[in-house]
Design a protein around this motif. Structure first.
Motif, mmCIF file in Angstrom:
data_model
loop_
_atom_site.group_PDB
_atom_site.id
_atom_site.type_symbol
_atom_site.label_atom_id
_atom_site.label_comp_id
_atom_site.label_asym_id
_atom_site.label_seq_id
_atom_site.Cartn_x
_atom_site.Cartn_y
_atom_site.Cartn_z
ATOM 1 N N LYS A 33 8.343 -2.038 -0.557
ATOM 2 C CA LYS A 33 7.969 -1.596 0.800
ATOM 3 C C LYS A 33 8.467 -0.191 1.097
ATOM 4 O O LYS A 33 7.714 0.661 1.582
ATOM 5 N N GLN A 34 9.743 0.060 0.827
ATOM 6 C CA GLN A 34 10.312 1.388 1.069
ATOM 7 C C GLN A 34 9.673 2.429 0.158
ATOM 8 O O GLN A 34 9.500 3.585 0.553
ATOM 9 N N GLY A 35 9.332 2.000 -1.056
ATOM 10 C CA GLY A 35 8.657 2.898 -1.994
ATOM 11 C C GLY A 35 7.306 3.349 -1.476
ATOM 12 O O GLY A 35 6.954 4.529 -1.558
ATOM 13 N N LEU A 36 6.546 2.393 -0.924
ATOM 14 C CA LEU A 36 5.244 2.738 -0.347
ATOM 15 C C LEU A 36 5.413 3.684 0.838
ATOM 16 O O LEU A 36 4.634 4.628 1.008
ATOM 17 N N LYS A 37 6.435 3.449 1.656
ATOM 18 C CA LYS A 37 6.708 4.329 2.803
ATOM 19 C C LYS A 37 6.939 5.761 2.349
ATOM 20 O O LYS A 37 6.402 6.703 2.921
ATOM 21 N N THR A 41 4.741 9.203 3.098
ATOM 22 C CA THR A 41 5.289 10.405 3.742
ATOM 23 C C THR A 41 5.345 11.590 2.781
ATOM 24 O O THR A 41 5.668 12.700 3.190
ATOM 25 N N GLY A 42 5.066 11.330 1.489
ATOM 26 C CA GLY A 42 5.016 12.410 0.507
ATOM 27 C C GLY A 42 6.374 12.898 0.054
ATOM 28 O O GLY A 42 6.495 14.019 -0.427
ATOM 29 N N GLU A 60 -1.692 -1.010 -6.316
ATOM 30 C CA GLU A 60 -1.510 -0.425 -4.989
ATOM 31 C C GLU A 60 -0.549 0.764 -5.044
ATOM 32 O O GLU A 60 -0.806 1.829 -4.474
ATOM 33 N N VAL A 61 0.551 0.586 -5.769
ATOM 34 C CA VAL A 61 1.529 1.668 -5.929
ATOM 35 C C VAL A 61 0.899 2.843 -6.681
ATOM 36 O O VAL A 61 1.051 3.997 -6.290
ATOM 37 N N CYS A 92 14.383 -5.528 -9.422
ATOM 38 C CA CYS A 92 13.726 -4.429 -8.719
ATOM 39 C C CYS A 92 12.463 -4.069 -9.482
ATOM 40 O O CYS A 92 12.547 -3.609 -10.622
ATOM 41 N N SER A 93 11.295 -4.289 -8.886
ATOM 42 C CA SER A 93 10.055 -4.018 -9.618
ATOM 43 C C SER A 93 9.527 -2.604 -9.380
ATOM 44 O O SER A 93 8.786 -2.077 -10.197
ATOM 45 N N VAL A 94 9.914 -1.990 -8.261
ATOM 46 C CA VAL A 94 9.464 -0.625 -7.982
ATOM 47 C C VAL A 94 10.666 0.231 -7.604
ATOM 48 O O VAL A 94 11.468 -0.150 -6.762
ATOM 49 N N MET A 95 10.797 1.386 -8.256
ATOM 50 C CA MET A 95 11.859 2.333 -7.936
ATOM 51 C C MET A 95 11.224 3.688 -7.693
ATOM 52 O O MET A 95 10.395 4.143 -8.471
#
Length: 110
Positions: A33-37, A41-42, A60-61, A92-95
Motif C-alpha cells: 500500500k505504501q509502495g503504491l502511494k 506521488t512520484g 498493478e505495481v 515483505c512482497s514489495v519494497m
C-alpha cells in the motif's frame, strides 16, 4: 549447471548487501500500500517485487511503476527472504526505495 548456480547466488548476495545498505543509509518503504502511494506521488526510485508476489498485485505495481517511469527489480527470493534482506522479522512482497543513500543499488539495475 554448477557455475550458473554459483553466479546467481553471488548476485543474490550482492543484491542483499545493497538492500541492507539502503535500509541503513537511505530511505525505503516496505509494503504494498505504501509502495503504491509513493509511486503515485512520484517519489520512488526503484521497486523490488518478491518472486511469490500475487500476479495481480505484481502487475498493478509494474503498471504504476511504468507510469511513474520507475525501475522495477524482480527479487529472486520470496517475500520471507526479501523481509530478511531488509533486516525485518516479517514477510515483505514489495519494497520501494526512495533514496539509495550510500548504496549503488540504482546504478546496478539492468
Amino acid at each position: 549447471d554448477w557455475k550458473t548456480v554459483k553466479s546467481s547466488k553471488k548476485t543474490v548476495e550482492s543484491m542483499n548487501s545493497r538492500i541492507k545498505l539502503v535500509m541503513k543509509s537511505g530511505k525505503a518503504i516496505l509494503g504494498y500500500k505504501q509502495g503504491l502511494k509513493s509511486l503515485r506521488t512520484g517519489k520512488s526510485k526503484l521497486v523490488l517485487i518478491a518472486s511469490n508476489c500475487p500476479p495481480l498485485r505484481k502487475s498493478e505495481v509494474e503498471y504504476l511503476a511504468m507510469l511513474a517511469k520507475t525501475q522495477v527489480h524482480h527479487y529472486s527470493g520470496d517475500n520471507t527472504e526479501l523481509g530478511a534482506a531488509c533486516g525485518k522479522l516479517f514477510n515483505c512482497s514489495v519494497m520501494t526505495i526512495l533514496d539509495a543513500g550510500d548504496s549503488d543499488i540504482l546504478s546496478k539495475q539492468e
